[in-house]
Scaffold this motif. Sequence first.
Motif, PDB file in Angstrom:
ATOM      1  N   LYS A  63       0.826  -1.206   0.000  1.00 20.22           N
ATOM      2  CA  LYS A  63       0.000   0.000   0.000  1.00 20.22           C
ATOM      3  C   LYS A  63       0.861   1.258   0.000  1.00 20.22           C
ATOM      4  O   LYS A  63       0.546   2.242  -0.679  1.00 20.22           O
ATOM      5  N   GLU A  64       1.956   1.226   0.751  1.00 18.40           N
ATOM      6  CA  GLU A  64       2.843   2.389   0.772  1.00 18.40           C
ATOM      7  C   GLU A  64       3.510   2.604  -0.580  1.00 18.40           C
ATOM      8  O   GLU A  64       3.693   3.748  -1.010  1.00 18.40           O
ATOM      9  N   TYR A  65       3.880   1.507  -1.246  1.00 20.03           N
ATOM     10  CA  TYR A  65       4.501   1.654  -2.568  1.00 20.03           C
ATOM     11  C   TYR A  65       3.556   2.386  -3.525  1.00 20.03           C
ATOM     12  O   TYR A  65       3.959   3.322  -4.228  1.00 20.03           O
ATOM     13  N   VAL A  66       2.299   1.993  -3.546  1.00 19.86           N
ATOM     14  CA  VAL A  66       1.329   2.637  -4.438  1.00 19.86           C
ATOM     15  C   VAL A  66       1.133   4.099  -4.049  1.00 19.86           C
ATOM     16  O   VAL A  66       1.141   5.000  -4.900  1.00 19.86           O
ATOM     17  N   ALA A  67       0.956   4.367  -2.751  1.00 20.27           N
ATOM     18  CA  ALA A  67       0.700   5.737  -2.300  1.00 20.27           C
ATOM     19  C   ALA A  67       1.858   6.673  -2.619  1.00 20.27           C
ATOM     20  O   ALA A  67       1.658   7.878  -2.789  1.00 20.27           O
ATOM     21  N   ALA A  68       3.062   6.128  -2.719  1.00 18.23           N
ATOM     22  CA  ALA A  68       4.244   6.958  -2.963  1.00 18.23           C
ATOM     23  C   ALA A  68       4.439   7.333  -4.426  1.00 18.23           C
ATOM     24  O   ALA A  68       5.289   8.174  -4.743  1.00 18.23           O
ATOM     25  N   GLN A  69       3.674   6.742  -5.326  1.00 15.94           N
ATOM     26  CA  GLN A  69       3.937   6.939  -6.748  1.00 15.94           C
ATOM     27  C   GLN A  69       3.537   8.323  -7.259  1.00 15.94           C
ATOM     28  O   GLN A  69       2.646   8.967  -6.715  1.00 15.94           O
ATOM     29  N   ASP A  70       4.203   8.730  -8.327  1.00 17.18           N
ATOM     30  CA  ASP A  70       3.861   9.958  -9.044  1.00 17.18           C
ATOM     31  C   ASP A  70       2.604   9.680  -9.875  1.00 17.18           C
ATOM     32  O   ASP A  70       2.630   8.823 -10.771  1.00 17.18           O
ATOM     33  N   PRO A  71       1.495  10.357  -9.615  1.00 15.65           N
ATOM     34  CA  PRO A  71       0.257  10.084 -10.363  1.00 15.65           C
ATOM     35  C   PRO A  71       0.398  10.229 -11.872  1.00 15.65           C
ATOM     36  O   PRO A  71      -0.321   9.578 -12.634  1.00 15.65           O
ATOM     37  N   GLU A  72       1.328  11.070 -12.309  1.00 19.44           N
ATOM     38  CA  GLU A  72       1.519  11.282 -13.739  1.00 19.44           C
ATOM     39  C   GLU A  72       2.330  10.170 -14.386  1.00 19.44           C
ATOM     40  O   GLU A  72       2.218   9.925 -15.589  1.00 19.44           O
ATOM     41  N   ASP A  73       3.154   9.496 -13.605  1.00 19.28           N
ATOM     42  CA  ASP A  73       4.010   8.444 -14.157  1.00 19.28           C
ATOM     43  C   ASP A  73       4.224   7.360 -13.095  1.00 19.28           C
ATOM     44  O   ASP A  73       5.326   7.144 -12.598  1.00 19.28           O
ATOM     45  N   PRO A  74       3.150   6.651 -12.734  1.00 20.85           N
ATOM     46  CA  PRO A  74       3.240   5.705 -11.616  1.00 20.85           C
ATOM     47  C   PRO A  74       3.945   4.410 -11.984  1.00 20.85           C
ATOM     48  O   PRO A  74       3.944   3.985 -13.136  1.00 20.85           O
ATOM     49  N   GLY A  75       4.524   3.782 -10.966  1.00 23.14           N
ATOM     50  CA  GLY A  75       5.123   2.471 -11.143  1.00 23.14           C
ATOM     51  C   GLY A  75       4.074   1.378 -11.071  1.00 23.14           C
ATOM     52  O   GLY A  75       2.877   1.629 -10.904  1.00 23.14           O
ATOM     53  N   VAL A  76       4.541   0.137 -11.165  1.00 26.41           N
ATOM     54  CA  VAL A  76       3.655  -1.037 -11.189  1.00 26.41           C
ATOM     55  C   VAL A  76       3.920  -1.892  -9.960  1.00 26.41           C
ATOM     56  O   VAL A  76       5.071  -2.206  -9.644  1.00 26.41           O
ATOM     57  N   LEU A  77       2.857  -2.261  -9.268  1.00 26.97           N
ATOM     58  CA  LEU A  77       2.953  -3.152  -8.114  1.00 26.97           C
ATOM     59  C   LEU A  77       2.734  -4.590  -8.548  1.00 26.97           C
ATOM     60  O   LEU A  77       1.716  -4.911  -9.169  1.00 26.97           O
ATOM     61  N   ILE A  78       3.687  -5.459  -8.219  1.00 22.27           N
ATOM     62  CA  ILE A  78       3.529  -6.903  -8.399  1.00 22.27           C
ATOM     63  C   ILE A  78       3.319  -7.498  -7.012  1.00 22.27           C
ATOM     64  O   ILE A  78       4.145  -7.315  -6.117  1.00 22.27           O
ATOM     65  N   LEU A  79       2.217  -8.190  -6.816  1.00 17.91           N
ATOM     66  CA  LEU A  79       1.760  -8.566  -5.483  1.00 17.91           C
ATOM     67  C   LEU A  79       1.388 -10.044  -5.408  1.00 17.91           C
ATOM     68  O   LEU A  79       0.694 -10.569  -6.279  1.00 17.91           O
ATOM     69  N   SER A  80       1.824 -10.688  -4.347  1.00 18.39           N
ATOM     70  CA  SER A  80       1.503 -12.094  -4.106  1.00 18.39           C
ATOM     71  C   SER A  80       0.014 -12.295  -3.844  1.00 18.39           C
ATOM     72  O   SER A  80      -0.613 -11.524  -3.100  1.00 18.39           O
TER      73      SER A  80
END
Length: 465
Positions: free
Chosen positions: A370-387
């Motif tokens: 959840k923290e990884y997603v919240a930290a992303q730049d909304p204009e150029d967000p990263g991708v979460l790979i989740l178990s």
Amino acid sequence: MSRLVVVSNRVGPVKDAARAGGLAVALVDALRARGGLWYGWSGKTDKRAVDYASIEDAESLSLATVDLTPEEYEDYYNGFANRCLWPLFHYRIDLTAFDRRYYEGYRRVNAKFARVLYPLLRADDTIWVHDYHFLAFGNELRQMGAEQPIGFFLHIPFPAREVLAALPHHDAMVRGLFAYDVLGFQTEQDCERFRDYVVREAHGIANGDKLHCFGRTVTIRAFPIGIDTEGFADIAANDKDARRQFDKVTKGLGDRTQIVGVDRLDYTKGIAERFQAYERLLQEYPDTRREVSYLQIAAASRGEVLEYRQMREELDGLSGHINGTFGDFDWTPLRYLNKPLPRRALAGLYRASKIGLVTPLRDGMNLVAKEYVAAQDPEDPGVLILSRFAGASYQMPEAVIVNPYDSKGVADALQIARYMSLQERRERFEALMKRLRAEDVAQWRDDFMSTLATVTRRRTISAVS
């Protein structure tokens, strides 16, 4: 409003709660609002430790802590909590130490905690107990005559009936949980596993979210824990320490894609399997070589436990093998660090990483996702790979969901994430953030406390009538 008493293995911090994370913030806010008491272990051992609480005033709330003897610490904490309950509840029966001495020590320490707290309680207190360290605590309080509302929240997974049944005295442990008024779990699946045990093993009766067994009725419900979503997003975007970390990482990366994993060093986190999946990525997708960099932060914990020392040796070997096989003088494929980073620096690190790799073998929730997603730049967000075996996967279906045991599947997911279009990344991010904002840590706290208040009110009305 009644006073709130929070019981957890460790207490605080209060002054620097924001630095510790969303859970500390949520609990401190509730305690301050109600003039509360936070009670638990001091973190100290003393062979002369007695049944006495050290009380410290911290602004509008109080902290009460108890010392343990070295023997109590060994049997209760290192023994039953961390060498029995922790592996068993995470489905690692092979690592579970079924030692009756540990169990008896756990019961004695739960009784000690209850014995010390009981004189500090007020008649109108509301008590909120946290996690697997205190499964027997509520029952000990009830036996002393406590009639206050008592809720319990389990932060780790609840195991399947057949797994729990491997635990000697499993029936006594579950019976003790019926001393609570509300049992909170991370997911509906955890609720279902607890319900299955009570109905099929203990021959209890289920009626919606009510379970009746052992002469008592308890309310069970899922309360998925969240983070301080807006607060963490603000830190990642605006905090100077976060920005400094972001600039440092992006400058060092150049055009490379960074994959990041952040975990406590624990066999439940699937770090060895993650390393193997990364090696598979480098083997099967040669275009990733020199174009990706994987940073794994795994802060050491429980170093006195043999299984953790062995795991650290395994990870050292795997990281050395990967770097020796694929590395070059100007490219280290895998950087593996055994030290924690401050929370604000982590926010900048997440934001600089185009892929977040969160693949526990079993996890109650996993707030790193959840923290990884919240930290992303909304204009150029990263991708979460989740178990799929993290509790967070039920709330975060827009992540790329993987089976952590399938190294080929995880490697393929990493490659998909590398080439995912900006439009798709934004769509996934926006859907995830909408849910993270709605189901944040304050909502988790308020939902639990509201449920406990409602159940208590109904119980009072029923008793009067």
